[in-house]
Motif scaffolding. Structure first.
Motif, PDB file in Angstrom:
ATOM      1  N   PHE A 274     -11.051 -44.776  23.562  1.00  0.00           N
ATOM      2  CA  PHE A 274      -9.752 -44.309  24.069  1.00  0.00           C
ATOM      3  C   PHE A 274      -9.562 -42.813  23.838  1.00  0.00           C
ATOM      4  O   PHE A 274      -8.903 -42.136  24.634  1.00  0.00           O
ATOM      5  N   LYS A 275     -10.156 -42.270  22.792  1.00  0.00           N
ATOM      6  CA  LYS A 275     -10.026 -40.835  22.523  1.00  0.00           C
ATOM      7  C   LYS A 275     -10.673 -39.995  23.619  1.00  0.00           C
ATOM      8  O   LYS A 275     -10.373 -38.802  23.762  1.00  0.00           O
ATOM      9  N   LYS A 276     -11.577 -40.622  24.391  1.00  0.00           N
ATOM     10  CA  LYS A 276     -12.273 -39.917  25.465  1.00  0.00           C
ATOM     11  C   LYS A 276     -11.574 -40.086  26.821  1.00  0.00           C
ATOM     12  O   LYS A 276     -12.011 -39.509  27.827  1.00  0.00           O
ATOM     13  N   SER A 277     -10.511 -40.890  26.866  1.00  0.00           N
ATOM     14  CA  SER A 277      -9.854 -41.207  28.137  1.00  0.00           C
ATOM     15  C   SER A 277      -9.385 -39.963  28.879  1.00  0.00           C
ATOM     16  O   SER A 277      -9.578 -39.844  30.093  1.00  0.00           O
ATOM     17  N   THR A 278      -8.764 -39.033  28.153  1.00  0.00           N
ATOM     18  CA  THR A 278      -8.248 -37.817  28.795  1.00  0.00           C
ATOM     19  C   THR A 278      -9.365 -37.031  29.468  1.00  0.00           C
ATOM     20  O   THR A 278      -9.196 -36.537  30.591  1.00  0.00           O
ATOM     21  N   GLU A 279     -10.518 -36.930  28.805  1.00  0.00           N
ATOM     22  CA  GLU A 279     -11.642 -36.181  29.377  1.00  0.00           C
ATOM     23  C   GLU A 279     -12.134 -36.826  30.669  1.00  0.00           C
ATOM     24  O   GLU A 279     -12.400 -36.138  31.659  1.00  0.00           O
TER      25      GLU A 279
END
Length: 321
Positions: A274-279
């Motif tokens: 989820f921490k990579k979702s924005t990227e």
């Protein structure tokens, strides 16, 4: 009804809320506040087309009224970016359009959509540098599939068979630099299939939002059969645009933006951290927004042709740049 001039000035916003975040309004502005009341984001209602909310957030009743007043939608999505609700602006009373939708019973539009899709798959493969002999052979085979579709009338099952055949050889080459084992939708079989699902889902939701602006019954398609709670028309319209996502993933893999390490293997599925979702949303939206006007014009043209009951050959065609 919105036109291309208005649409080109509109904003599509993605919000990834944290626990305690709240979506509200102030002076005709949409505001996102954190649990301490600090403003994290602010946008004017006058320029909004759609807000995508990925995850859980508190929404005030006032923001729902503003969405209807200013004509923007609020798309609620799970953390895996699956759309589950649209709040706000949508045209539900276009009965004349829906009557024409329900009366349409030809496969011609569906066939043209598939031909358009294969044409863009061919363009995507042609963009590959240093093509090997097999890639060149696949491009020729895609041309043969198009000629076959144009040569005679098809039943729906035959049409889908040709589409599936074209897709198999196309995917084998668009991802020929990785360990590609086939397209397997929704089961998250490997990190590339999961990434495809994310990109297609974003494209799906944007097309869904625009179709609803015009008042289409998005559950009633011309290619995909009607099925309980499946937005068949959205599935139809997005077909020619899928190579936008396919090509972006290939480029992102080559650039190191998309990699296996960004995913976790949980319950036999590859899930994006989820921490990579924005990227991931950022590089997908960069690709989609490059074509935002073409997508809008395609749907606008589709609407006008449907209302005027024109021949399938007169309907719009999308060409990958």
């Amino acid at each position: 009804m919105i036109d291309i001039t208005d649409f080109s000035k509109k904003q599509m916003i993605f919000i990834f809320p944290l626990r305690g975040d709240k979506l509200s309004f102030k002076n005709d502005n949409v505001i996102v506040k954190d649990k301490d009341g600090k403003i994290k984001h602010q946008s004017t209602c006058y320029r909004l087309f759609v807000i995508f909310i990925v995850g859980d957030i508190t929404i005030t009743s006032g923001i729902i009224r503003r969405a209807k007043k200013f004509g923007f939608s609020i798309c609620m999505m799970t953390q895996s970016m699956k759309l589950y609700e649209i709040i706000g602006s949508r045209m539900e009373g276009n009965t004349e359009l829906r009557k024409k939708q329900y009366e349409y019973n030809s496969i011609d539009l569906g066939k043209n959509i598939i031909i358009n899709k294969i044409s863009n798959q061919r363009i995507a493969l042609n963009k590959i540098r240093n093509k090997n002999e097999y890639t060149k052979e696949v491009i020729k085979k895609l041309d043969e599939h198009k000629l076959k579709l144009k040569s005679r009338d098809f039943e729906l099952t035959e049409l889908l068979g040709v589409e599936g055949s074209a897709a198999r050889i196309y995917f084998s080459q668009i991802y020929n630099k990785v360990d590609w084992k086939g397209r397997k939708p929704r089961i998250k079989y490997d990190y590339i299939n999961t990434t495809l699902d994310i990109g297609y889902n974003l494209l799906f939701n944007i097309i869904d939002s625009i179709l609803q602006v015009y008042g289409f019954d998005v559950y009633y398609g011309v290619l995909h059969k009607c099925f309980y709670m499946r937005k068949s028309l959205v599935c139809d319209i997005m077909e020619p645009f899928r190579p936008i996502i396919d090509l972006k993933i290939r480029k992102s893999i080559n650039l190191g933006q998309c990699k296996k390490e960004d995913f976790e293997f949980i319950n036999n599925q590859w899930l994006l951290n989820f921490k990579k979702s924005t990227e991931y949303v950022s590089f997908f939206m960069e690709a989609i927004l490059e074509y935002r006007e073409e997508i809008f014009k395609y749907i606008q043209g589709y609407y006008r042709c449907f209302m005027k009951q024109k021949y399938a050959e007169e309907f719009p065609v999308f060409k990958l740049k």
